[in-house]
Scaffold this active site. Sequence first.
Site, PDB file in Angstrom:
ATOM      1  N   CYS A 181      -5.795  -3.040   1.899  1.00 47.16           N
ATOM      2  CA  CYS A 181      -5.757  -3.091   3.368  1.00 47.16           C
ATOM      3  C   CYS A 181      -7.120  -3.126   4.059  1.00 47.16           C
ATOM      4  O   CYS A 181      -7.686  -4.180   4.246  1.00 47.16           O
ATOM      5  CB  CYS A 181      -4.902  -1.938   3.903  1.00 47.16           C
ATOM      6  SG  CYS A 181      -4.267  -2.262   5.579  1.00 47.16           S
ATOM      7  N   LYS A 241      -8.854   2.668  -2.405  1.00 56.54           N
ATOM      8  CA  LYS A 241      -9.387   2.023  -1.207  1.00 56.54           C
ATOM      9  C   LYS A 241     -10.816   2.499  -0.939  1.00 56.54           C
ATOM     10  O   LYS A 241     -11.112   3.697  -1.009  1.00 56.54           O
ATOM     11  CB  LYS A 241      -8.492   2.339  -0.005  1.00 56.54           C
ATOM     12  CG  LYS A 241      -8.913   1.639   1.287  1.00 56.54           C
ATOM     13  CD  LYS A 241      -8.154   2.167   2.499  1.00 56.54           C
ATOM     14  CE  LYS A 241      -6.740   1.704   2.568  1.00 56.54           C
ATOM     15  NZ  LYS A 241      -6.106   2.043   3.874  1.00 56.54           N
ATOM     16  N   GLU A 266       0.826  -1.201   0.000  1.00 55.81           N
ATOM     17  CA  GLU A 266       0.000   0.000   0.000  1.00 55.81           C
ATOM     18  C   GLU A 266       0.870   1.265   0.000  1.00 55.81           C
ATOM     19  O   GLU A 266       1.851   1.346   0.724  1.00 55.81           O
ATOM     20  CB  GLU A 266      -0.886  -0.031   1.252  1.00 55.81           C
ATOM     21  CG  GLU A 266      -1.798   1.160   1.454  1.00 55.81           C
ATOM     22  CD  GLU A 266      -2.674   1.008   2.691  1.00 55.81           C
ATOM     23  OE1 GLU A 266      -3.598   1.808   2.860  1.00 55.81           O
ATOM     24  OE2 GLU A 266      -2.421   0.069   3.504  1.00 55.81           O
TER      25      GLU A 266
END
Length: 574
Positions: free
Chosen positions: A155, A119, A37
Amino acid sequence: MAQVNPTVGDLEGNCGLVVDYARRAVGERAHLVVFPEMMLTGYPVEDLALRRTFADASIEAAHALAARLADEGLGDLPVVTGFLSRRADAVTRLGQPTGAPQNAVAMLHKGRVVFTSAKHHLPNYGVFDEFRYFVPGDILPVVRLHGIDVAFAICEDLWQDGGPVAAVRDAGAGLLVVLNGSPYERDKDDQRLELCARRAREADAALAYVNLVGGQDELVFDGDSLVVDASGELLARAPQFDENLLVTDLDLPASGGPGVWGAVSGGITVERHLLSEEPVPSFAVRPHVVEPRLDDIAEVYSALVLGTRDYVRKNGFGSVILGLSGGIDSALVATIAADAIGPELVHAVLMPSRYSSDHSVSDAEELVRRQGINGRTVAVGPMVDAFEDAVKIDGLAAENLQARVRGQLLMTLSNQEGHLVLTTGNKSELAAGYSTLYGDSAGGFAPIKDAWKTLVWELALWRNAEAERGGETAPIPENSITKPPSAELRPGQLDTDSLPDYPVLDALLDDYVGTDLGRAELVAAGHDADLVDRMIRLVDRAEYKRRQYPPGPKVSKRNFGRDRRLPITNRWTV
């Protein structure tokens, strides 16, 4: 999976890491390489995300990296990396991060950016403030690679129900790849493996979890990247706290057809990209690598060493300096520093005063000898005397003066010689306010800031035992571990003169600081009522000191700093 250690803001250096590890992946005959990430920018970038110039530079770097990989003969390998992007169609409005930045993932292939996606779930708890920095994405990218459908997420999308991960089964992907910047904290047990196994079963897909490694200010990322199959069985695992290229061969199902496109449940849109339909030719499968996990204390010690090393290295310091008293705290900090950057770069100053015991000096000298660090002795008595000749002081002011003279001496040597000053206070002292502003709290980094006193002893014992198991001399003198702790600021002083035994104190502090139990709950948990009242007063009154304390590596679930944020001006004591 490239488990690597980027540096926040170093786009050129981070892109260089991608090229280096992509080259290694090509050498290992990989068909896909994935980086963590926010790889190109480092993580977390905090308010840098709100600078348009930084977001623009990150986007430009992603495109330039795609071209560079192709120019260097690496373009045939799909490279997936995290970076800072921006939602192009966003309209700036009140309450939205300036410029609509996004925590994004990109695939680079044959000189171009195949896709970008952001995300969806933005964590806003603990150490995370992503509502402040990013706007969410709503796409699940699925890439057909050698006839296999591979989905990508970032994540928190793995940790929360719904969102892109929930759409993976509907999308028919055979592999889910998750890019992570997941920091270390103690007592996480094996939550990541359990989570990955559960999500793999829910998605009916193998899952690859690649994580950052390295220190960034207070955070330490421990790597521990892993791969599970569709049933949740662990196939491969990278080491903790070390950079690593984890290469894993997977037997994945071929795509069943065109698959679902467009919007699916939860407001997520499946976006598909075709790289290749032809399956890879058969090849010899290499054995899966599963690195053993460290035990509890070894994890904590490794986190402290890595956090210290990267703070020194990434901030451009060539050496460190600390006050060495002969006690357990400074002994452990010196040992962590020597393990982090090498004993030749660690400078210890013995600063005895009129109250320093003979054994404190000899214990400090013995540690210097055992570890081979640089040691010097500067008596602070004459400096204290000169101040007391000028201003009449006694009691606590006189005790604090000794600490401040030592702090001033260390900062002066830091200015003169270019060392980073390491403070040696532990979490118990910091909680109770048993530190002197501009004295023992003066410095640039605090390696054991998040370690209770009882943990300090455990770490020292573990480190000595590790040395002895390896046939080496224990780095910390036994007397530094076994003698009663004392600040030695007045005759015969012991910590227990004003504090309970540390096991009792730390248990109470952990309940109050770590889980926010109120007075009644603390008493109900078995803590002495009078001690509860006293420690609440001490902890709350010392908030102003903690705000001025140097950063240090987070190892607990709730540290002073990014986790626990209370007002300094505060009359709530219940």
